[in-house]
Design a protein around this motif. Structure first.
Motif, PDB file in Angstrom:
ATOM      1  N   ARG A 332     -25.255   5.976  -9.377  1.00  0.00           N
ATOM      2  CA  ARG A 332     -24.338   6.194  -8.258  1.00  0.00           C
ATOM      3  C   ARG A 332     -25.148   6.739  -7.092  1.00  0.00           C
ATOM      4  N   LEU A 333     -25.200   5.961  -6.024  1.00  0.00           N
ATOM      5  CA  LEU A 333     -25.967   6.350  -4.844  1.00  0.00           C
ATOM      6  C   LEU A 333     -25.049   7.059  -3.859  1.00  0.00           C
ATOM      7  N   ARG A 334     -25.674   7.659  -2.876  1.00  0.00           N
ATOM      8  CA  ARG A 334     -24.897   8.279  -1.810  1.00  0.00           C
ATOM      9  C   ARG A 334     -25.377   7.742  -0.472  1.00  0.00           C
ATOM     10  N   VAL A 335     -24.473   7.072   0.217  1.00  0.00           N
ATOM     11  CA  VAL A 335     -24.770   6.575   1.560  1.00  0.00           C
ATOM     12  C   VAL A 335     -24.036   7.470   2.551  1.00  0.00           C
ATOM     13  N   SER A 336     -24.779   8.132   3.420  1.00  0.00           N
ATOM     14  CA  SER A 336     -24.161   9.024   4.403  1.00  0.00           C
ATOM     15  C   SER A 336     -24.590   8.636   5.803  1.00  0.00           C
ATOM     16  N   GLU A 337     -23.768   8.970   6.770  1.00  0.00           N
ATOM     17  CA  GLU A 337     -24.049   8.583   8.160  1.00  0.00           C
ATOM     18  C   GLU A 337     -23.733   9.739   9.094  1.00  0.00           C
ATOM     19  N   ARG A 338     -24.471   9.767  10.172  1.00  0.00           N
ATOM     20  CA  ARG A 338     -24.247  10.803  11.178  1.00  0.00           C
ATOM     21  C   ARG A 338     -24.481  10.188  12.549  1.00  0.00           C
ATOM     22  N   VAL A 339     -23.477  10.226  13.390  1.00  0.00           N
ATOM     23  CA  VAL A 339     -23.578   9.768  14.781  1.00  0.00           C
ATOM     24  C   VAL A 339     -23.566  11.000  15.674  1.00  0.00           C
ATOM     25  N   GLU A 340     -24.518  11.050  16.614  1.00  0.00           N
ATOM     26  CA  GLU A 340     -24.619  12.202  17.513  1.00  0.00           C
ATOM     27  C   GLU A 340     -24.601  11.745  18.962  1.00  0.00           C
ATOM     28  N   ASP A 341     -24.089  12.615  19.832  1.00  0.00           N
ATOM     29  CA  ASP A 341     -24.120  12.337  21.264  1.00  0.00           C
ATOM     30  C   ASP A 341     -25.418  12.858  21.864  1.00  0.00           C
ATOM     31  N   SER A 342     -25.532  12.826  23.181  1.00  0.00           N
ATOM     32  CA  SER A 342     -26.790  13.184  23.842  1.00  0.00           C
ATOM     33  C   SER A 342     -27.139  14.659  23.703  1.00  0.00           C
ATOM     34  N   ARG A 343     -26.171  15.493  23.334  1.00  0.00           N
ATOM     35  CA  ARG A 343     -26.431  16.918  23.139  1.00  0.00           C
ATOM     36  C   ARG A 343     -26.694  17.258  21.676  1.00  0.00           C
ATOM     37  N   GLY A 344     -26.765  16.239  20.833  1.00  0.00           N
ATOM     38  CA  GLY A 344     -27.002  16.473  19.423  1.00  0.00           C
ATOM     39  C   GLY A 344     -25.776  16.891  18.648  1.00  0.00           C
ATOM     40  N   ARG A 345     -24.593  16.758  19.263  1.00  0.00           N
ATOM     41  CA  ARG A 345     -23.359  17.126  18.577  1.00  0.00           C
ATOM     42  C   ARG A 345     -22.863  15.958  17.739  1.00  0.00           C
ATOM     43  N   ARG A 346     -22.409  16.268  16.559  1.00  0.00           N
ATOM     44  CA  ARG A 346     -21.908  15.215  15.680  1.00  0.00           C
ATOM     45  C   ARG A 346     -20.621  14.635  16.246  1.00  0.00           C
ATOM     46  N   VAL A 347     -20.536  13.310  16.234  1.00  0.00           N
ATOM     47  CA  VAL A 347     -19.346  12.609  16.711  1.00  0.00           C
ATOM     48  C   VAL A 347     -18.456  12.301  15.509  1.00  0.00           C
ATOM     49  N   ALA A 348     -17.252  12.795  15.547  1.00  0.00           N
ATOM     50  CA  ALA A 348     -16.320  12.546  14.451  1.00  0.00           C
ATOM     51  C   ALA A 348     -15.857  11.096  14.502  1.00  0.00           C
ATOM     52  N   LEU A 349     -16.034  10.380  13.407  1.00  0.00           N
ATOM     53  CA  LEU A 349     -15.624   8.975  13.342  1.00  0.00           C
ATOM     54  C   LEU A 349     -14.231   8.905  12.720  1.00  0.00           C
ATOM     55  N   THR A 350     -13.241   9.247  13.530  1.00  0.00           N
ATOM     56  CA  THR A 350     -11.853   9.218  13.091  1.00  0.00           C
ATOM     57  C   THR A 350     -11.333   7.784  13.137  1.00  0.00           C
ATOM     58  N   PRO A 351     -10.205   7.507  12.468  1.00  0.00           N
ATOM     59  CA  PRO A 351      -9.699   6.131  12.438  1.00  0.00           C
ATOM     60  C   PRO A 351      -9.398   5.544  13.810  1.00  0.00           C
ATOM     61  N   ASP A 352      -9.218   6.377  14.828  1.00  0.00           N
ATOM     62  CA  ASP A 352      -8.945   5.814  16.160  1.00  0.00           C
ATOM     63  C   ASP A 352     -10.184   5.837  17.060  1.00  0.00           C
ATOM     64  N   THR A 353     -11.375   5.946  16.460  1.00  0.00           N
ATOM     65  CA  THR A 353     -12.613   6.003  17.240  1.00  0.00           C
ATOM     66  C   THR A 353     -13.302   4.645  17.256  1.00  0.00           C
ATOM     67  N   THR A 354     -13.610   4.182  18.453  1.00  0.00           N
ATOM     68  CA  THR A 354     -14.430   2.992  18.643  1.00  0.00           C
ATOM     69  C   THR A 354     -15.613   3.373  19.524  1.00  0.00           C
ATOM     70  N   ILE A 355     -16.806   2.953  19.151  1.00  0.00           N
ATOM     71  CA  ILE A 355     -17.987   3.156  19.986  1.00  0.00           C
ATOM     72  C   ILE A 355     -18.696   1.824  20.156  1.00  0.00           C
ATOM     73  N   LEU A 356     -18.953   1.481  21.384  1.00  0.00           N
ATOM     74  CA  LEU A 356     -19.739   0.293  21.719  1.00  0.00           C
ATOM     75  C   LEU A 356     -21.000   0.752  22.441  1.00  0.00           C
ATOM     76  N   GLN A 357     -22.149   0.487  21.848  1.00  0.00           N
ATOM     77  CA  GLN A 357     -23.401   0.821  22.517  1.00  0.00           C
ATOM     78  C   GLN A 357     -23.835  -0.401  23.321  1.00  0.00           C
ATOM     79  N   VAL A 358     -23.755  -0.263  24.604  1.00  0.00           N
ATOM     80  CA  VAL A 358     -24.105  -1.368  25.510  1.00  0.00           C
ATOM     81  C   VAL A 358     -25.061  -0.806  26.550  1.00  0.00           C
ATOM     82  N   GLY A 359     -24.667  -0.760  27.785  1.00  0.00           N
ATOM     83  CA  GLY A 359     -25.484  -0.067  28.763  1.00  0.00           C
ATOM     84  C   GLY A 359     -26.136  -0.980  29.776  1.00  0.00           C
TER      85      GLY A 359
END
Length: 480
Positions: A332-359
């Motif tokens: 049994r493996l463990r796959v974990s993820e962490r998304v951070e903003d420019s200040r190093g704060r963790r971004v909560a990936l709630t069910p109503d969260t969408t992020i598009l990295q474009v720019g």
């Protein structure tokens, strides 16, 4: 002209600027990468003054009258204005056909080149532009704004088809796509289904579009097998091909973001989720995980299907040896993820969260703010052809943002259509969004991908590809 698309959703189409006598076609002579490089195989649009003068002299010796023109970049948030290079051009022509005929003569004389329309150099603030703006006023609109793709991430679909299939009232193209899949961080409904171009700009959409935040994002996905932990190189992309660079773990030639450049790595671990579709096949190794992250198979080649609710991890090169050494069926493996903003704060990936990295980022807190270096718009190395063509010169553009009244904005500017709409350079794109009232704004995929639709009007703008709208990796839809 403004029309109502749906209650709380409006479309405004406007014409800015005008064609004038200073706009003309010209022949653009390409430069070799080195001072003594062959002229008939030259491929760079601009270069150092020394090389440009050598080419201009050779052109003059053949009986033509060249012009040396200096190209500069405007000031960006993380880079001052300054020279970019020199170009060599010949002639002033009223039509593209005349310029093409002159180009044939230039090529016959032993040079390489192309044609250019000067109103598309990205320096004319009065050039003709067709601008289309959808505003979603959530004081009246009761629907949602989010993203969509086709049956699988690994495949493209037309915006009109996706809008029709979902009953959307309006939509616009979204992320860049490579190998028929979106590129960069992609979080949909709280699930991370695309790995990040580390530190590049993106837009976070929550509350069905009612809250928008433009920022820079990183994402780290780790795999734990027993007491060993390793960072995965990517999510839902072809192993070994890191488009836009900005990866981890020894990518070549750089781990910094470089827009539209493919970096490579012969030793990678890439996670595939059911959203991807059929995973790529090839040499290496892989593990198949069920919905509880328990290993159901360990394979010495790649290409197994992703089980419903589960995942696979593909490995190449030395990473394949690591995977085979550390994982066995039943683990049994463990796959974990962490998304951070420019200040190093963790971004909560709630069910109503969408992020598009474009720019790049265009507007932050009501001010134009383009991070050209951090977003990879300035090419590393001596050849600045990409920087010139994509960042400085005018192109069709698509944008997303939020205005001061809290209305979501979807914007398309047509381009590459001389006398009708020339398009914008990146700095001008930021200025336009600010003038349209954006408090936050982000650039989306552009060029031939720029397309906007409404339910009743169909395609609103004029896509620049001769074949019409492109098939896309994903889109932004306004749904009732």
């Amino acid at each position: 002209m403004t029309t109502t698309v749906a209650p709380g959703v409006t479309l405004t189409s406007m014409s800015l600027g005008a064609k004038d006598a200073d706009d003309y076609w010209t022949v653009h002579v390409y430069l070799p990468a080195t001072i003594d490089g062959p002229l008939n195989k030259a491929a760079t649009a601009l270069g150092p003054e020394e090389i440009a003068r050598r080419v201009a002299g050779a052109v003059r010796d053949k009986g033509f009258e060249p012009r040396l023109e200096r190209v500069s970049t405007p000031a960006f948030a993380d880079r001052p204005a300054g020279p970019l290079g020199w170009t060599v051009r010949i002639g002033r022509y009223a039509t593209g056909a005349e310029a093409s005929a002159a180009l044939s003569a230039i090529r016959t004389a032993g040079f390489a080149g192309g044609t250019r329309y000067t109103a598309q150099d990205g320096t004319d603030r009065r050039a003709p532009q067709k601008v289309h703006v959808i505003r979603v006023d959530f004081g009246e609109f009761r629907g949602t704004v989010g993203t969509e793709f086709g049956p699988a991430l690994n495949g493209t679909e037309k915006l009109t088809d996706l809008a029709a299939a979902t009953g959307a009232v309006a939509g616009i193209n979204a992320q860049w796509f490579y190998n028929s899949a979106p590129g960069g961080l992609y979080v949909k409904d709280g699930k991370l289904i695309g790995g990040a171009t580390q530190g590049r700009g993106g837009i976070k959409i929550t509350k069905g579009g009612r809250a928008v935040d433009v920022d820079a994002y990183t994402a780290h996905v780790t795999l734990r097998a027993g007491r060993s932990t390793v960072e995965l190189d990517g999510v839902n992309r072809v192993p070994g091909e890191i488009w836009n660079c900005g990866g981890v773990g020894g990518d070549q030639p750089t781990e910094k973001a470089q827009h539209d450049l493919k970096c490579t790595d012969d030793s990678e671990l890439v996670l595939f989720t059911p959203e991807w579709g059929v995973p790529p096949t090839g040499a290496g190794a892989e593990v198949v995980l069920d919905a509880d992250d328990r290993v159901t198979a360990v394979n010495t080649s790649r290409g197994a299907g992703v089980p419903a609710g589960g995942s696979t991890v593909q490995a190449t090169g030395q990473s394949a040896a690591w995977l085979l050494d550390h994982v066995k069926p039943g683990d049994r493996l463990r796959v974990s993820e962490r998304v951070e903003d420019s200040r190093g704060r963790r971004v909560a990936l709630t069910p109503d969260t969408t992020i598009l990295q474009v720019g790049p980022t265009l507007v932050r807190d009501g001010r134009v703010s383009v991070n050209a270096m951090a977003d990879g718009l300035i090419r590393e190395g001596g050849d600045q052809t990409f920087t010139y063509n994509w960042t400085v010169r005018a192109n069709p553009r698509s944008m997303i943002g939020m205005d001061r009244r809290g209305r979501l904005m979807l914007v398309v500017v047509d381009g590459r259509q001389d006398g009708y709409s020339e398009g914008l350079g990146i700095a001008q794109t930021g200025e336009l969004m600010r003038l349209l009232g954006a408090q936050e704004a982000m650039n989306l995929d552009g060029g031939g991908s720029s397309v906007m639709v409404t339910r009743d009007g169909g395609i609103v703008n004029r896509p620049s590809d001769a074949t019409g709208q492109r098939s896309l990796g994903n889109v932004v839809l306004v749904r009732p």
